[in-house]
Design a protein around this motif. Structure first.
Motif, PDB file in Angstrom:
ATOM      1  N   ILE A  28       0.856  -1.474   0.065  1.00 55.10           N
ATOM      2  CA  ILE A  28       0.017  -0.148  -0.164  1.00 55.10           C
ATOM      3  C   ILE A  28       0.820   1.384   0.045  1.00 55.10           C
ATOM      4  CG2 ILE A  28      -1.684   1.705   1.379  1.00 55.10           C
ATOM      5  CD1 ILE A  28      -2.485  -1.687   3.258  1.00 55.10           C
ATOM      6  N   PHE A  29       0.814   2.028  -0.999  1.00 57.35           N
ATOM      7  CA  PHE A  29       1.166   3.314  -0.732  1.00 57.35           C
ATOM      8  C   PHE A  29      -0.317   4.298  -0.532  1.00 57.35           C
ATOM      9  CE2 PHE A  29       1.756   7.720  -3.640  1.00 57.35           C
ATOM     10  CZ  PHE A  29       3.598   6.970  -2.352  1.00 57.35           C
ATOM     11  N   ARG A  30      -0.870   4.154  -0.378  1.00 52.21           N
ATOM     12  CA  ARG A  30      -1.659   4.968  -0.444  1.00 52.21           C
ATOM     13  C   ARG A  30      -3.398   4.920  -0.154  1.00 52.21           C
ATOM     14  NH1 ARG A  30      -2.355  10.838  -0.073  1.00 52.21           N
ATOM     15  NH2 ARG A  30      -4.927  11.348  -1.158  1.00 52.21           N
ATOM     16  N   ILE A  31      -3.899   4.778   0.561  1.00 53.11           N
ATOM     17  CA  ILE A  31      -5.127   4.589   0.791  1.00 53.11           C
ATOM     18  C   ILE A  31      -6.495   5.790   0.302  1.00 53.11           C
ATOM     19  CG2 ILE A  31      -7.475   3.537   1.670  1.00 53.11           C
ATOM     20  CD1 ILE A  31      -5.189   1.544   3.090  1.00 53.11           C
ATOM     21  N   ASN A  32      -6.771   6.041  -0.909  1.00 56.58           N
ATOM     22  CA  ASN A  32      -7.470   7.242  -0.692  1.00 56.58           C
ATOM     23  C   ASN A  32      -9.410   6.861   0.127  1.00 56.58           C
ATOM     24  OD1 ASN A  32      -5.821   8.563  -1.831  1.00 56.58           O
ATOM     25  ND2 ASN A  32      -6.476   7.269  -3.997  1.00 56.58           N
ATOM     26  N   SER A  33     -10.144   6.711  -0.162  1.00 56.48           N
ATOM     27  CA  SER A  33     -11.783   6.945  -0.191  1.00 56.48           C
ATOM     28  C   SER A  33     -11.815   5.806   0.901  1.00 56.48           C
ATOM     29  CB  SER A  33     -12.784   6.679  -0.479  1.00 56.48           C
ATOM     30  OG  SER A  33     -14.234   6.421  -0.163  1.00 56.48           O
ATOM     31  N   ILE A  51     -15.381   7.074   4.090  1.00 59.32           N
ATOM     32  CA  ILE A  51     -14.245   8.777   4.592  1.00 59.32           C
ATOM     33  C   ILE A  51     -13.391   8.836   3.525  1.00 59.32           C
ATOM     34  CG2 ILE A  51     -13.040   6.800   5.281  1.00 59.32           C
ATOM     35  CD1 ILE A  51     -13.223   9.417   8.423  1.00 59.32           C
ATOM     36  N   SER A  52     -13.164  10.405   3.509  1.00 56.11           N
ATOM     37  CA  SER A  52     -11.814  10.424   2.478  1.00 56.11           C
ATOM     38  C   SER A  52     -10.895  10.226   2.944  1.00 56.11           C
ATOM     39  CB  SER A  52     -12.047  11.925   1.703  1.00 56.11           C
ATOM     40  OG  SER A  52     -11.799  12.579   2.743  1.00 56.11           O
ATOM     41  N   ASN A  53      -9.772  10.749   2.779  1.00 57.69           N
ATOM     42  CA  ASN A  53      -7.951  10.606   3.052  1.00 57.69           C
ATOM     43  C   ASN A  53      -7.457  11.883   4.276  1.00 57.69           C
ATOM     44  OD1 ASN A  53      -4.653  11.208   2.537  1.00 57.69           O
ATOM     45  ND2 ASN A  53      -5.195   8.753   3.003  1.00 57.69           N
ATOM     46  N   GLY A  54      -8.656  12.543   3.633  1.00 64.70           N
ATOM     47  CA  GLY A  54      -8.432  13.666   4.301  1.00 64.70           C
ATOM     48  C   GLY A  54      -9.339  13.548   5.641  1.00 64.70           C
ATOM     49  N   GLY A  55      -9.986  12.622   5.860  1.00 65.33           N
ATOM     50  CA  GLY A  55     -11.162  12.620   7.145  1.00 65.33           C
ATOM     51  C   GLY A  55     -12.470  13.413   6.450  1.00 65.33           C
ATOM     52  N   ARG A  56     -13.284  13.486   5.659  1.00 68.43           N
ATOM     53  CA  ARG A  56     -14.675  13.891   4.826  1.00 68.43           C
ATOM     54  C   ARG A  56     -15.597  12.743   4.588  1.00 68.43           C
ATOM     55  NH1 ARG A  56     -16.220  18.512   0.735  1.00 68.43           N
ATOM     56  NH2 ARG A  56     -18.707  17.819   0.717  1.00 68.43           N
ATOM     57  N   ALA A  57     -16.534  12.874   6.069  1.00 73.27           N
ATOM     58  CA  ALA A  57     -17.292  11.894   5.838  1.00 73.27           C
ATOM     59  C   ALA A  57     -19.248  11.633   5.077  1.00 73.27           C
ATOM     60  CB  ALA A  57     -17.215  11.329   6.686  1.00 73.27           C
ATOM     61  N   ASN A  58     -19.563  10.571   4.667  1.00 72.64           N
ATOM     62  CA  ASN A  58     -20.527  10.895   4.214  1.00 72.64           C
ATOM     63  C   ASN A  58     -21.413   9.954   4.550  1.00 72.64           C
ATOM     64  OD1 ASN A  58     -20.661  13.147   1.707  1.00 72.64           O
ATOM     65  ND2 ASN A  58     -18.816  12.147   0.744  1.00 72.64           N
ATOM     66  N   TYR A  59     -23.031   9.552   4.989  1.00 75.13           N
ATOM     67  CA  TYR A  59     -23.240   8.428   5.278  1.00 75.13           C
ATOM     68  C   TYR A  59     -24.945   8.231   4.406  1.00 75.13           C
ATOM     69  CZ  TYR A  59     -20.010   9.848   9.692  1.00 75.13           C
ATOM     70  OH  TYR A  59     -19.433   9.779  10.392  1.00 75.13           O
ATOM     71  N   ALA A  60     -25.343   7.289   4.882  1.00 70.93           N
ATOM     72  CA  ALA A  60     -26.516   7.374   4.374  1.00 70.93           C
ATOM     73  C   ALA A  60     -27.665   7.710   5.332  1.00 70.93           C
ATOM     74  CB  ALA A  60     -26.716   5.550   4.102  1.00 70.93           C
ATOM     75  N   ASP A  61     -28.922   8.041   4.618  1.00 69.75           N
ATOM     76  CA  ASP A  61     -29.478   9.245   5.284  1.00 69.75           C
ATOM     77  C   ASP A  61     -30.134   7.732   6.867  1.00 69.75           C
ATOM     78  OD1 ASP A  61     -31.725  10.907   2.382  1.00 69.75           O
ATOM     79  OD2 ASP A  61     -29.251  11.199   3.763  1.00 69.75           O
ATOM     80  N   ALA A  90     -29.810  -4.973  10.447  1.00 73.22           N
ATOM     81  CA  ALA A  90     -28.908  -6.214  10.301  1.00 73.22           C
ATOM     82  C   ALA A  90     -28.585  -6.586   9.378  1.00 73.22           C
ATOM     83  CB  ALA A  90     -30.297  -7.501  11.157  1.00 73.22           C
ATOM     84  N   ALA A  91     -27.434  -6.897   9.369  1.00 74.21           N
ATOM     85  CA  ALA A  91     -27.118  -7.312   7.258  1.00 74.21           C
ATOM     86  C   ALA A  91     -25.626  -7.869   7.672  1.00 74.21           C
ATOM     87  CB  ALA A  91     -26.959  -5.824   6.753  1.00 74.21           C
ATOM     88  N   VAL A  92     -24.983  -8.496   6.432  1.00 79.91           N
ATOM     89  CA  VAL A  92     -23.030  -8.445   6.114  1.00 79.91           C
ATOM     90  C   VAL A  92     -22.694  -6.679   5.869  1.00 79.91           C
ATOM     91  CG1 VAL A  92     -21.569  -9.763   5.319  1.00 79.91           C
ATOM     92  CG2 VAL A  92     -23.207 -10.512   5.961  1.00 79.91           C
ATOM     93  N   TYR A  93     -22.131  -6.317   6.804  1.00 74.26           N
ATOM     94  CA  TYR A  93     -21.292  -5.207   6.191  1.00 74.26           C
ATOM     95  C   TYR A  93     -19.459  -5.640   5.775  1.00 74.26           C
ATOM     96  CZ  TYR A  93     -24.527  -2.243   8.927  1.00 74.26           C
ATOM     97  OH  TYR A  93     -26.083  -2.209   9.726  1.00 74.26           O
ATOM     98  N   TYR A  94     -18.985  -4.707   5.217  1.00 76.14           N
ATOM     99  CA  TYR A  94     -18.172  -4.669   3.842  1.00 76.14           C
ATOM    100  C   TYR A  94     -17.549  -3.824   3.886  1.00 76.14           C
ATOM    101  CZ  TYR A  94     -20.907  -8.647   2.613  1.00 76.14           C
ATOM    102  OH  TYR A  94     -21.490 -10.651   1.516  1.00 76.14           O
ATOM    103  N   CYS A  95     -16.321  -3.981   4.148  1.00 71.16           N
ATOM    104  CA  CYS A  95     -15.156  -3.083   4.197  1.00 71.16           C
ATOM    105  C   CYS A  95     -14.586  -2.892   2.493  1.00 71.16           C
ATOM    106  CB  CYS A  95     -14.025  -3.136   4.998  1.00 71.16           C
ATOM    107  SG  CYS A  95     -13.473  -2.067   4.580  1.00 71.16           S
ATOM    108  N   ASN A  96     -14.727  -1.354   2.578  1.00 69.16           N
ATOM    109  CA  ASN A  96     -14.054  -1.324   0.384  1.00 69.16           C
ATOM    110  C   ASN A  96     -12.893  -0.359   1.305  1.00 69.16           C
ATOM    111  OD1 ASN A  96     -14.819   0.742  -1.492  1.00 69.16           O
ATOM    112  ND2 ASN A  96     -13.843  -1.442  -2.996  1.00 69.16           N
ATOM    113  N   ALA A  97     -12.348   0.040   0.431  1.00 68.91           N
ATOM    114  CA  ALA A  97     -10.762   1.315   0.171  1.00 68.91           C
ATOM    115  C   ALA A  97     -10.865   1.175  -1.601  1.00 68.91           C
ATOM    116  CB  ALA A  97      -9.951   0.299   1.165  1.00 68.91           C
ATOM    117  N   GLU A  98     -10.121   2.249  -1.057  1.00 71.30           N
ATOM    118  CA  GLU A  98      -9.457   2.707  -2.999  1.00 71.30           C
ATOM    119  C   GLU A  98      -8.095   2.257  -2.917  1.00 71.30           C
ATOM    120  OE1 GLU A  98     -10.148   5.889  -6.255  1.00 71.30           O
ATOM    121  OE2 GLU A  98     -10.456   5.981  -3.850  1.00 71.30           O
ATOM    122  N   VAL A  99      -7.554   1.749  -3.070  1.00 77.08           N
ATOM    123  CA  VAL A  99      -6.408   1.975  -3.153  1.00 77.08           C
ATOM    124  C   VAL A  99      -4.815   2.108  -4.194  1.00 77.08           C
ATOM    125  CG1 VAL A  99      -3.699   0.323  -1.827  1.00 77.08           C
ATOM    126  CG2 VAL A  99      -6.636  -0.008  -1.200  1.00 77.08           C
TER     127      VAL A  99
END
Length: 121
Positions: A28-33, A51-61, A90-99
């Motif tokens: 990993i060189f850098r993780i973006n979102s 959440i962005s690399n700089g810490g900006r967050a967005n949420y589902a309503d 209740a659900a399966v929660y999946y992590c995602n990363a832009e690398v």
């Protein structure tokens, strides 16, 4: 080459809390979102928070005011603090990363295996 390891899922009563963690490892060189998606049986996979690399967050309503996403860039880890959980969470929660693997490489998307969150009384 890049792996995402999720943890923190489990069974909680309505109104309870859970914290999910996702640690990225590998070349990993850098993780973006980074973000979390979830999928319940018979339903479409949906974005929960990002959440962005700089810490900006967005949420589902549906989770605003109850969930908080954060990250520790030094540890390549993203967290999802879930409060006041409801049965519909209740659900399966999946992590995602832009690398970005190296300075000369294109961004690549990666997904974790998923962790089960059950909300029941």
């Amino acid at each position: 080459q890049v792996q995402l390891a999720e943890s923190g899922g489990g069974l909680v009563q309505p109104g309870g809390s859970l914290t999910l963690s996702c640690a990225a490892s590998g070349s990993i060189f850098r993780i973006n979102s980074m973000g979390w998606h979830r999928q319940a049986p018979g339903k479409q996979r949906e974005l929960v928070a990002a959440i962005s690399n700089g810490g900006r967050a967005n949420y589902a309503d549906s989770v605003k005011g109850r969930f908080t996403i954060s990250r520790d860039n030094a540890k390549n880890t993203v967290y999802l603090q879930m409060n006041n959980l409801k049965p519909e969470d209740a659900a399966v929660y999946y992590c995602n990363a832009e690398v970005l693997v190296s300075w000369y490489s294109a961004n690549t998307n990666h997904w974790g295996q998923g962790t089960q969150v059950t909300v029941s009384s």
